[in-house]
Design a protein around this motif. Sequence first.
Motif, PDB file in Angstrom:
ATOM      1  N   UNK A   1      22.206 -13.568 -28.491  1.00 52.63           N
ATOM      2  CA  UNK A   1      23.515 -13.053 -28.086  1.00 52.63           C
ATOM      3  C   UNK A   1      23.912 -13.466 -26.661  1.00 52.63           C
ATOM      4  N   UNK A   2      23.030 -14.178 -25.938  1.00 51.60           N
ATOM      5  CA  UNK A   2      23.317 -14.664 -24.577  1.00 51.60           C
ATOM      6  C   UNK A   2      23.701 -13.538 -23.626  1.00 51.60           C
ATOM      7  N   UNK A   3      23.086 -12.403 -23.797  1.00 58.72           N
ATOM      8  CA  UNK A   3      23.370 -11.279 -22.888  1.00 58.72           C
ATOM      9  C   UNK A   3      22.872 -11.626 -21.483  1.00 58.72           C
ATOM     10  N   UNK A   4      23.719 -11.398 -20.439  1.00 59.25           N
ATOM     11  CA  UNK A   4      23.321 -11.780 -19.071  1.00 59.25           C
ATOM     12  C   UNK A   4      22.017 -11.132 -18.612  1.00 59.25           C
ATOM     13  N   UNK A   5      21.775  -9.896 -19.065  1.00 63.22           N
ATOM     14  CA  UNK A   5      20.547  -9.211 -18.624  1.00 63.22           C
ATOM     15  C   UNK A   5      19.299  -9.823 -19.246  1.00 63.22           C
ATOM     16  N   UNK A   6      19.486 -10.564 -20.347  1.00 62.74           N
ATOM     17  CA  UNK A   6      18.344 -11.178 -21.025  1.00 62.74           C
ATOM     18  C   UNK A   6      18.466 -12.717 -20.998  1.00 62.74           C
ATOM     19  N   UNK A   7      18.923 -13.239 -19.896  1.00 65.59           N
ATOM     20  CA  UNK A   7      19.104 -14.697 -19.727  1.00 65.59           C
ATOM     21  C   UNK A   7      18.535 -15.139 -18.387  1.00 65.59           C
ATOM     22  N   UNK A   8      17.809 -16.261 -18.416  1.00 67.56           N
ATOM     23  CA  UNK A   8      17.342 -16.873 -17.168  1.00 67.56           C
ATOM     24  C   UNK A   8      18.440 -17.807 -16.651  1.00 67.56           C
ATOM     25  N   UNK A   9      18.706 -17.735 -15.351  1.00 68.06           N
ATOM     26  CA  UNK A   9      19.674 -18.640 -14.719  1.00 68.06           C
ATOM     27  C   UNK A   9      18.904 -19.515 -13.734  1.00 68.06           C
ATOM     28  N   UNK A  10      18.799 -20.795 -14.091  1.00 71.41           N
ATOM     29  CA  UNK A  10      18.006 -21.721 -13.276  1.00 71.41           C
ATOM     30  C   UNK A  10      18.917 -22.713 -12.560  1.00 71.41           C
ATOM     31  N   UNK A  11      18.677 -22.867 -11.258  1.00 75.22           N
ATOM     32  CA  UNK A  11      19.393 -23.863 -10.457  1.00 75.22           C
ATOM     33  C   UNK A  11      18.620 -25.175 -10.458  1.00 75.22           C
ATOM     34  N   UNK A  12      19.347 -26.262 -10.571  1.00 73.85           N
ATOM     35  CA  UNK A  12      18.732 -27.591 -10.514  1.00 73.85           C
ATOM     36  C   UNK A  12      19.684 -28.555  -9.822  1.00 73.85           C
ATOM     37  N   UNK A  13      19.147 -29.642  -9.303  1.00 71.13           N
ATOM     38  CA  UNK A  13      19.986 -30.634  -8.613  1.00 71.13           C
ATOM     39  C   UNK A  13      20.546 -31.622  -9.627  1.00 71.13           C
ATOM     40  N   UNK A  14      21.851 -31.793  -9.605  1.00 75.77           N
ATOM     41  CA  UNK A  14      22.501 -32.826 -10.412  1.00 75.77           C
ATOM     42  C   UNK A  14      22.515 -34.099  -9.560  1.00 75.77           C
ATOM     43  N   UNK A  15      21.425 -34.859  -9.617  1.00 76.39           N
ATOM     44  CA  UNK A  15      21.222 -35.960  -8.674  1.00 76.39           C
ATOM     45  C   UNK A  15      22.288 -37.043  -8.824  1.00 76.39           C
ATOM     46  N   UNK A  16      22.732 -37.315 -10.054  1.00 80.10           N
ATOM     47  CA  UNK A  16      23.752 -38.349 -10.255  1.00 80.10           C
ATOM     48  C   UNK A  16      25.089 -37.919  -9.660  1.00 80.10           C
ATOM     49  N   UNK A  17      25.460 -36.648  -9.895  1.00 81.61           N
ATOM     50  CA  UNK A  17      26.724 -36.148  -9.337  1.00 81.61           C
ATOM     51  C   UNK A  17      26.679 -36.137  -7.819  1.00 81.61           C
ATOM     52  N   UNK A  18      25.504 -35.763  -7.259  1.00 81.24           N
ATOM     53  CA  UNK A  18      25.352 -35.746  -5.801  1.00 81.24           C
ATOM     54  C   UNK A  18      25.459 -37.167  -5.230  1.00 81.24           C
ATOM     55  N   UNK A  19      24.842 -38.130  -5.921  1.00 84.14           N
ATOM     56  CA  UNK A  19      24.901 -39.528  -5.455  1.00 84.14           C
ATOM     57  C   UNK A  19      26.335 -40.053  -5.520  1.00 84.14           C
TER      58      UNK A  19
END
Length: 533
Positions: free
Chosen positions: A413-431
Motif C-alpha cells: 500500500x506504500x504507506x509512508x510509515x512503512x516505507x524506506x526513503x533512501x537518498x542517492x546521488x544522481x551522478x549523470x544529472x549532477x554531471x
Amino acid sequence: MTQAELRLCSLLLQEHFGEIVEKVGNSLLRTGPRPLRLLVGDTGLLPDQVKKALCVLIQHNLVRYEALPRGSVEYEARSERILRILRYPRYIYTAKTLYGDPGELLVEELLLHGHLPMSSAVARVADRLTETMEDGKTMDYTEVSSTFVRLADTHFIQRCPTVPEIPQSTKAPPAPTLAIAEKDMYIVPQLSLVGKGKRRHSCNEEEEGEHKAKRQKQEGGRAETAPDDGIYWQVNLERFHQHFRDQALVSAVASRMDQTSSEVVRTMLRMSEVTTASGASHTQPLSSNEIFRSLPAGYNIGKQVLDQYLALLADDPLEFVGKSGDSGGGTYTVTLLGFSQPLPTSLPLPAPLLHRFGSRCARIFRLLLRKKHLEQKQVEDFAMIPAKEAKDMLYRMLSENLVSLQEIPKTPDHAPSRTFYLYTVNIMAAARMLLHRCYKSVANLMERRQHEMQENKRLLDKSQRVEAILASMQATGAEAAQLHEVEEMITGPERQQLETLKRNVNKIDASENQVDETIFVLESFIESTMKRP
C-alpha cells in the motif's frame, strides 16, 4: 540544445569569424537544418553574404550540408564542433609539446584556415619560423615537411574527404557528396618540397607583388599549380581527445598506484595509439613480452617485475588493465571506457557545491557518493550534522536534481510509515548540471573580456599606432632619441592601464582554459557512461 550552449556558440562564432557569420550560424543553431532561401529571409542579409558565410563555416567543418531528393540543399550547424573552438589553444599547445615549434605552427595554420594543402601549410610555417630567426638564418622546407609527416603518421592530422569522379553521362547532383577511404586518410603524398622560408619585405615591395599578381591574372596567365593540388588536410580533433584521455588515465594510475605503474600504462597506450579506434572500449591486446621490449630505456625493471605490475593493475578494482589471454606471457588491454569509472569520486562536483551550498553540503554529497544509498537519519549520523540542517541541505540538493530520493515500501500500500526513503546521488544529472554551468561560465568570461577590450578601445588603438610608428622608424634606422620621443607619446598612467588590462585578459584566458579542462572531463564521463552496456 540548451540556451547556455547556444549563447556560447554565438559568442565563439562572433569572436573568431565576425558578425555576419555569427548571424548565419546562430540562425542554423536556433532553427535546425534550413535551405539557403529560408536562411536569407531569417537573417535579413544579402544572398551573397549568406553564401560567403556558409562557405566559411563549411571550410571550418562547422556546418554540414545535405542534398534533398527534390534538388534543394539543406545546411545544418554542428554545435559540438563549434564548441571545440574553445579547445584550440590546448590542441596547439599539445602539438608544441609533442613536435616542437613546427608542429605547433602546422596545427595552428590548419585550425586557422580550416584545411590546407601540405605544400601551402609547409610554406606558411617555414616563412613564420624564418621571421623569428636571426638575420641570415632560414627554416628549410624539409624540416617542416618531416614534422608534417610525423603528425600524419600519428593521426593528429588527416586528409579531407574529396569529390568522387562522376561519369560524364551522369547528371551532377546539386551538392557533391564528399568521401574518402579510411586507408587513405593518413597517406602523405610524395612531394619534393625544396626551398627555404622567406622574410616579409617592406610594404612597397608587398604592394608591387600584389599588383604583379593582379596583372598576371588580367593577362590570362595561370599561376603554377601545386604538386598536391586538390589534396587538403585538416586537424583530427578526435585524435587529440584520445591523447588527452590517455594523459588523464596515466595520471589516474600514478595517483592511485605509483610512477612505474603509470609508465607501464603509458607504454601500452603509446603502442596502440594508432591502431585503437576513438570510440573503442579497450586497446588492442598486447603481450607481456611486447610491453617489456617497448618500455623506455630509463626504466630498468626486469620481466618478472613487469609481470607483477601488470597483475596488480589487472587485479585493481578500478580495472585500469584487463587480462585477455595467456599467450606470449599473457596478453593485456587498457580499459578505455573505464576512464570514467574512477571519476565519480574525483569529478569536480564538490567544488561548485562548496561555493554554492557550503562545506556541509559538499560533505553530504561526498558521503552519498561513497555509501551509494542512505536514509536521512544515517546521513545525519555519518556526516555529524544536526537533523534540521541535514534535512534542509538534502532538500536543497534534491530541488537542484543533484540527489534523488528512492522509495522502498515494506507493504504493497506504500504507506509512508512503512516505507524506506533512501537518498542517492544522481551522478549523470549532477554531471550534466555542472557541464551546463561550465558553458555559462565560459560565456560570461568571454563577455567580460569583450567588455574589458571595449572599455579600453581608444587606448589600445593608440598603443597599436605607436608600435607601428616605432617599427617603421626602426626599419629606417632612426636614432635612439627619436624612438624615445615616440615612446613618450604613451604617458605613465596609460602604460599602467595597459599593464592592468593585459593582466586581466591573461587571467580571463587562463580561466577559460581551466574551465575547458573541466568540460572535457565531464563530456568524456557522460559519453563513456552512455556507451557502457
